[in-house]
Motif scaffolding. Structure first.
Motif, PDB file in Angstrom:
ATOM      1  N   TYR A  66       0.840  -1.206   0.000  1.00  0.00           N
ATOM      2  CA  TYR A  66       0.000   0.000   0.000  1.00  0.00           C
ATOM      3  C   TYR A  66       0.871   1.250   0.000  1.00  0.00           C
ATOM      4  CZ  TYR A  66      -3.584  -3.361   1.587  1.00  0.00           C
ATOM      5  OH  TYR A  66      -4.428  -4.434   1.716  1.00  0.00           O
ATOM      6  N   GLN A  67       1.947   1.209   0.758  1.00  0.00           N
ATOM      7  CA  GLN A  67       2.882   2.338   0.816  1.00  0.00           C
ATOM      8  C   GLN A  67       3.501   2.598  -0.558  1.00  0.00           C
ATOM      9  OE1 GLN A  67       6.942   1.993   2.801  1.00  0.00           O
ATOM     10  NE2 GLN A  67       5.814   3.079   4.395  1.00  0.00           N
ATOM     11  N   ALA A  68       3.899   1.537  -1.244  1.00  0.00           N
ATOM     12  CA  ALA A  68       4.508   1.673  -2.572  1.00  0.00           C
ATOM     13  C   ALA A  68       3.509   2.215  -3.585  1.00  0.00           C
ATOM     14  CB  ALA A  68       5.055   0.321  -3.028  1.00  0.00           C
ATOM     15  N   ARG A 176      -1.876   0.621  12.676  1.00  0.00           N
ATOM     16  CA  ARG A 176      -1.273   1.562  11.732  1.00  0.00           C
ATOM     17  C   ARG A 176      -1.712   1.290  10.306  1.00  0.00           C
ATOM     18  NH1 ARG A 176       3.055   4.808  12.927  1.00  0.00           N
ATOM     19  NH2 ARG A 176       2.732   5.413  10.758  1.00  0.00           N
ATOM     20  N   LEU A 177      -1.897   0.028   9.948  1.00  0.00           N
ATOM     21  CA  LEU A 177      -2.362  -0.277   8.598  1.00  0.00           C
ATOM     22  C   LEU A 177      -3.726   0.367   8.357  1.00  0.00           C
ATOM     23  CD1 LEU A 177      -2.049  -3.574   6.677  1.00  0.00           C
ATOM     24  CD2 LEU A 177      -4.264  -2.489   6.812  1.00  0.00           C
ATOM     25  N   PRO A 182      -6.653   3.560   5.159  1.00  0.00           N
ATOM     26  CA  PRO A 182      -8.059   3.167   5.355  1.00  0.00           C
ATOM     27  C   PRO A 182      -8.763   2.800   4.063  1.00  0.00           C
ATOM     28  CG  PRO A 182      -7.782   5.549   5.593  1.00  0.00           C
ATOM     29  CD  PRO A 182      -6.403   4.961   5.543  1.00  0.00           C
ATOM     30  N   GLU A 183      -8.322   3.385   2.952  1.00  0.00           N
ATOM     31  CA  GLU A 183      -8.978   3.097   1.684  1.00  0.00           C
ATOM     32  C   GLU A 183      -8.716   1.672   1.206  1.00  0.00           C
ATOM     33  OE1 GLU A 183      -5.244   5.571   0.684  1.00  0.00           O
ATOM     34  OE2 GLU A 183      -6.518   5.116   2.402  1.00  0.00           O
ATOM     35  N   PRO A 214     -21.790  -9.097  10.432  1.00  0.00           N
ATOM     36  CA  PRO A 214     -21.734  -8.036   9.409  1.00  0.00           C
ATOM     37  C   PRO A 214     -20.926  -6.822   9.824  1.00  0.00           C
ATOM     38  CG  PRO A 214     -23.894  -8.091  10.455  1.00  0.00           C
ATOM     39  CD  PRO A 214     -23.166  -9.310  10.942  1.00  0.00           C
ATOM     40  N   THR A 215     -20.587  -6.689  11.110  1.00  0.00           N
ATOM     41  CA  THR A 215     -19.788  -5.540  11.546  1.00  0.00           C
ATOM     42  C   THR A 215     -18.290  -5.810  11.438  1.00  0.00           C
ATOM     43  OG1 THR A 215     -19.665  -6.164  13.904  1.00  0.00           O
ATOM     44  CG2 THR A 215     -21.612  -4.949  13.178  1.00  0.00           C
ATOM     45  N   VAL A 216     -17.895  -7.059  11.162  1.00  0.00           N
ATOM     46  CA  VAL A 216     -16.477  -7.411  11.009  1.00  0.00           C
ATOM     47  C   VAL A 216     -16.044  -7.110   9.583  1.00  0.00           C
ATOM     48  CG1 VAL A 216     -14.815  -9.315  10.971  1.00  0.00           C
ATOM     49  CG2 VAL A 216     -16.465  -9.136  12.849  1.00  0.00           C
ATOM     50  N   ASP A 217     -14.925  -6.400   9.425  1.00  0.00           N
ATOM     51  CA  ASP A 217     -14.444  -6.040   8.085  1.00  0.00           C
ATOM     52  C   ASP A 217     -12.946  -6.295   7.903  1.00  0.00           C
ATOM     53  OD1 ASP A 217     -13.631  -4.017   9.762  1.00  0.00           O
ATOM     54  OD2 ASP A 217     -14.631  -2.399   8.682  1.00  0.00           O
TER      55      ASP A 217
END
Length: 381
Positions: A66-68, A176-177, A182-183, A214-217
């Motif tokens: 994600y950072q890259a 931190r991730l 978050p996107e 359903p609240t677990v993502d």
């Protein structure tokens, strides 16, 4: 003013008057439950015990990918050749092979949903050039995040001498991730995925809670013989007094795939019911507006750029009170974001938490006559 310690790195403590709920029995080697909205640990056991992370390792690989992408070093649509090394990876696989050119986004899905070791190695080679250099990046990032008891030896999580971490360090990484990317959290909530032209044998996310609650993502499962069955699960639920309250459960060394899901669900449900989230101030809300001397303005607004939230045993929020400690007098100049004071949150006379207060706007120095006049007033004061 004494240095502040990140509140969730401490064991959560409350006064006897607000009796701390006892956590449920958890059938795992170690575990940790955090209220991310309040930055507080609600329950824990053995959080600094060294453990093998198994495929929870892939969260660090994901972080660097994600950072890259944000740094435009790789692109989601960019296709990646599958090396012989990636193709021959043992264990859980996405089933890509050297005849394929696979987009980065599909490899991310293969790594997270299918826990594909082949996809993970392909991503490591795309970002780091070689797996060995990527592992160096992993360890450097772990150090930068404050994961003091973590050392990585590979990007996928297969057992290797020295490949170790702790529940506390994994909680730092997971937190931190989600904060930094978050996107990208939706990748971790995908229930089923299969790349075109590959078998359907491994197309279902092993995080059972995605199918139950359903609240677990998110976030990720892991398993090796040495590590046992592991799960980092996060859930977000809405309450009348706090929308979007998020908890994180880290369960390490459970006895089975079903057991890790059951124990994580038990912790999440307990945390949401035994504790209530109390929002004291919104992000950028003025907590205090003290007088400023020798400045272009006579006062400065103090607050926090994030909501100030506290997790309290259910029904005990009425015992909370706050105090502010700050330098007096406050003398300009004051920079926006400057740490100016501390909000002390108490239950009775017991200090529960300290939150740094920053200047929500800057205050420049007054002109020479204004400074001289305030100097006289301060002397008289």
């Amino acid at each position: 003013m004494r240095a502040l310690v990140a509140p969730w790195l401490l064991l959560f403590s409350l006064v006897a008057a607000a009796q701390v709920p006892q956590p449920p029995e958890v059938a795992a080697r170690s575990y940790l439950l955090m209220d991310l909205s309040a930055d507080q640990v609600l329950a824990q056991r053995g959080i600094d015990t060294p453990v093998e992370p198994a495929s929870l390792t892939k969260l660090m690989t994901a972080y660097l990918v994600y950072q890259a992408i944000r740094a435009k070093k790789v692109d989601l649509k960019q296709t990646v050749p599958i090396s012989e090394r990636a193709w021959k990876m043992p264990g859980s696989r996405m089933y890509v092979d050297p005849k394929m050119q696979v987009p980065v986004e599909d490899l991310i899905k293969g790594m997270i949903v299918q826990s594909g070791n082949d996809a993970t190695v392909a991503l490591a080679e795309a970002v780091g050039g070689t797996v060995e250099h990527f592992v160096e990046l992993m360890n450097a990032q772990a150090k930068a995040l404050g994961m003091k008891h973590t050392s990585f030896r590979n990007p996928e999580g297969l057992s290797a001498p020295g490949h170790m971490t702790t529940a506390r360090d994994l909680a730092i990484l997971a937190t931190r991730l989600m904060q930094d990317y978050p996107e990208d959290l939706p990748y971790h909530a995908i229930r089923k995925y299969r790349y075109q032209g590959t078998p359907t044998a491994n197309d279902t996310n092993r995080n059972m809670l995605l199918f139950r609650d359903p609240t677990v993502d998110g976030l990720k499962t892991g398993h090796t013989d040495a590590a046992g069955y592991c799960l980092i699960a996060t859930a977000k639920r809405d309450f009348p007094n706090l929308q979007g309250r998020r908890l994180l459960a880290v369960v390490l060394g459970a006895s089975s795939e079903v057991a890790r899901a059951n124990e994580a669900q038990k912790l999440l449900n307990w945390g949401f019911t035994a504790f209530e989230g109390l929002k004291l101030f919104d992000a950028n809300a003025t907590v205090l507006e003290p007088q400023v001397w020798k400045g272009s303005d006579n006062a400065v607004k103090l607050g926090q750029t994030q909501p100030i939230v506290l997790a309290m045993p259910a029904g005990s929020s009425s015992k909370i009170k706050t105090q502010v400690a700050r330098p007096d007098p406050l003398v300009a100049p004051i920079q926006k974001g400057q740490h100016v004071g501390t909000l002390k949150i108490l239950a009775g006379d017991q200090l529960l938490r300290e939150v740094p207060l920053v200047a929500l706007e800057g205050v420049e120095q007054a002109g020479i006559f204004g400074r001289a006049w305030d100097a006289v007033r301060l002397w008289i004061k």
